[in-house]
Design an enzyme around this catalytic site. Structure first.
Site, PDB file in Angstrom:
ATOM      1  N   ASP A  27       0.857  -1.193   0.000  1.00  0.00           N
ATOM      2  CA  ASP A  27       0.000   0.000   0.000  1.00  0.00           C
ATOM      3  C   ASP A  27       0.893   1.244   0.000  1.00  0.00           C
ATOM      4  O   ASP A  27       1.614   1.487   0.975  1.00  0.00           O
ATOM      5  CB  ASP A  27      -0.883   0.030   1.256  1.00  0.00           C
ATOM      6  CG  ASP A  27      -1.916  -1.093   1.307  1.00  0.00           C
ATOM      7  OD1 ASP A  27      -1.616  -2.190   0.800  1.00  0.00           O
ATOM      8  OD2 ASP A  27      -2.993  -0.873   1.884  1.00  0.00           O
TER       9      ASP A  27
ATOM     10  N   LYS B 107      -7.241   2.881  -3.074  1.00  0.00           N
ATOM     11  CA  LYS B 107      -7.542   2.949  -1.641  1.00  0.00           C
ATOM     12  C   LYS B 107      -7.807   4.400  -1.258  1.00  0.00           C
ATOM     13  O   LYS B 107      -7.131   5.310  -1.749  1.00  0.00           O
ATOM     14  CB  LYS B 107      -6.361   2.366  -0.856  1.00  0.00           C
ATOM     15  CG  LYS B 107      -6.478   2.440   0.658  1.00  0.00           C
ATOM     16  CD  LYS B 107      -5.251   1.781   1.305  1.00  0.00           C
ATOM     17  CE  LYS B 107      -5.192   2.029   2.801  1.00  0.00           C
ATOM     18  NZ  LYS B 107      -3.992   1.422   3.413  1.00  0.00           N
TER      19      LYS B 107
ATOM     20  N   LYS C 269     -10.439  -0.296  -1.912  1.00  0.00           N
ATOM     21  CA  LYS C 269     -10.250  -0.415  -0.466  1.00  0.00           C
ATOM     22  C   LYS C 269     -10.598   0.900   0.207  1.00  0.00           C
ATOM     23  O   LYS C 269     -10.082   1.957  -0.163  1.00  0.00           O
ATOM     24  CB  LYS C 269      -8.798  -0.802  -0.144  1.00  0.00           C
ATOM     25  CG  LYS C 269      -8.498  -0.883   1.354  1.00  0.00           C
ATOM     26  CD  LYS C 269      -7.072  -1.373   1.606  1.00  0.00           C
ATOM     27  CE  LYS C 269      -6.692  -1.307   3.087  1.00  0.00           C
ATOM     28  NZ  LYS C 269      -5.305  -1.794   3.328  1.00  0.00           N
TER      29      LYS C 269
END
Length: 294
Positions: A140, A203, A239
């Protein structure tokens, strides 16, 4: 002067009027939230959690103990699916990989000078490569907000692309930090750029310096993912992270994903929630009593 990045952003037909996005979100939640507040959805959502510890006081022993709770979950609740992943700082990838005994739970690491993305690109690439070498299945990273807001889209693209290369076979999740981007227009542009550069997941947030996830940001991001899928056939994951704490919070994001992207995305291969406190809250609602397992 026109360039391929600006052209791609301008070619997107995704709704980016803040007021209209809010109206669309309010309509979806009003019409569909209640039907999704049920045990099947709660159980599904538990299995989408990236169980996260990102504290200054994390240590090899504290992270190992954190992982042992995930191991123990399989023994204590064999009728439930475990979390999707354990998310830690990159220097703990090897600890998680070594201690994790259960199958079906991935090792995820934040990387690339998280949470600010402020460092040398060489340092970011090295950090990502070392995390993957240590056993990370997923990485990430944070989109370079400074360059994005300056309009230097080429630099933003190149940073993501180079870190994608450093991931090798690991999934790359790009954090847009939507609370800093603020507008639907910016969130749309950042989504398009990130997917162009090779993101496997979009995300919302780090949950650190800026406001966390919002349903409006999720709507725009999912709409860009849908548009890309319709054009290419390729599925990009979504996400939400940052402030998703209660069962109802989680179900709201589930509802947006279901209504915008469809049933195909209702798997932890393409839908995740970054959280810590949510796991206990969901578990409590599944079991019907307050639970402090994690």
């Amino acid at each position: 002067m026109s360039n391929k990045y600006q052209d791609a952003i301008e070619a997107s037909k995704v709704l980016a009027d803040d007021n209209k996005v809010k109206e669309a979100v309010d309509k979806i939640i009003a019409e569909h939230l209640t039907e999704n507040m049920n045990q099947d959805v709660y159980r599904f959502l538990f299995n989408t959690i990236d169980l996260t510890t990102l504290r200054s006081v994390d240590s090899p022993s504290s992270v190992a103990a954190f992982v042992e709770r995930v191991n123990a979950f399989d023994q204590e609740y064999p009728h439930l699916k475990n979390v999707a992943a354990i998310c830690v700082f990159p220097n703990f990838a090897q600890v998680v990989r070594t201690v994790l005994d259960v199958t079906g739970v991935d090792v995820a690491c934040v990387s690339g000078a998280f949470p600010t993305a402020q460092s040398f690109i060489e340092a970011k690439i090295a950090e990502t490569a070392l995390a993957v070498e240590g056993g990370a299945d997923e990485i990430d990273i944070v989109l370079n907000l400074g360059n994005f807001l300056d309009g230097d889209f080429e630099e933003v693209y190149d940073e993501i692309s180079e870190q994608k290369h450093a991931c090798r076979n690991a999934l790359l999740k790009v954090i847009l930090e939507t609370g800093a981007l603020k507008t639907a227009e910016n969130i749309k542009a950042a989504s398009v750029l990130s997917i162009m550069a090779g993101a496997d997941f979009l995300k919302t947030s780090t949950g650190k310096e800026y406001p966390g996830a919002s349903l409006e940001a999720a709507y725009v991001m999912c709409s860009v993912i849908k548009e890309y899928h319709e054009a290419t056939g390729k599925m990009i994951g979504f996400k939400c992270s940052g402030g998703v704490r209660t069962t109802e919070d989680a179900v709201k994001y589930y509802t947006i994903v279901k209504e915008v992207l469809g049933e195909e995305w209702l798997t932890n291969e393409y839908f995740r929630i970054g959280a810590s406190s949510l796991a206990n809250n969901l578990l409590g609602d599944i079991l019907g009593q307050e639970t402090k397992f994690f």
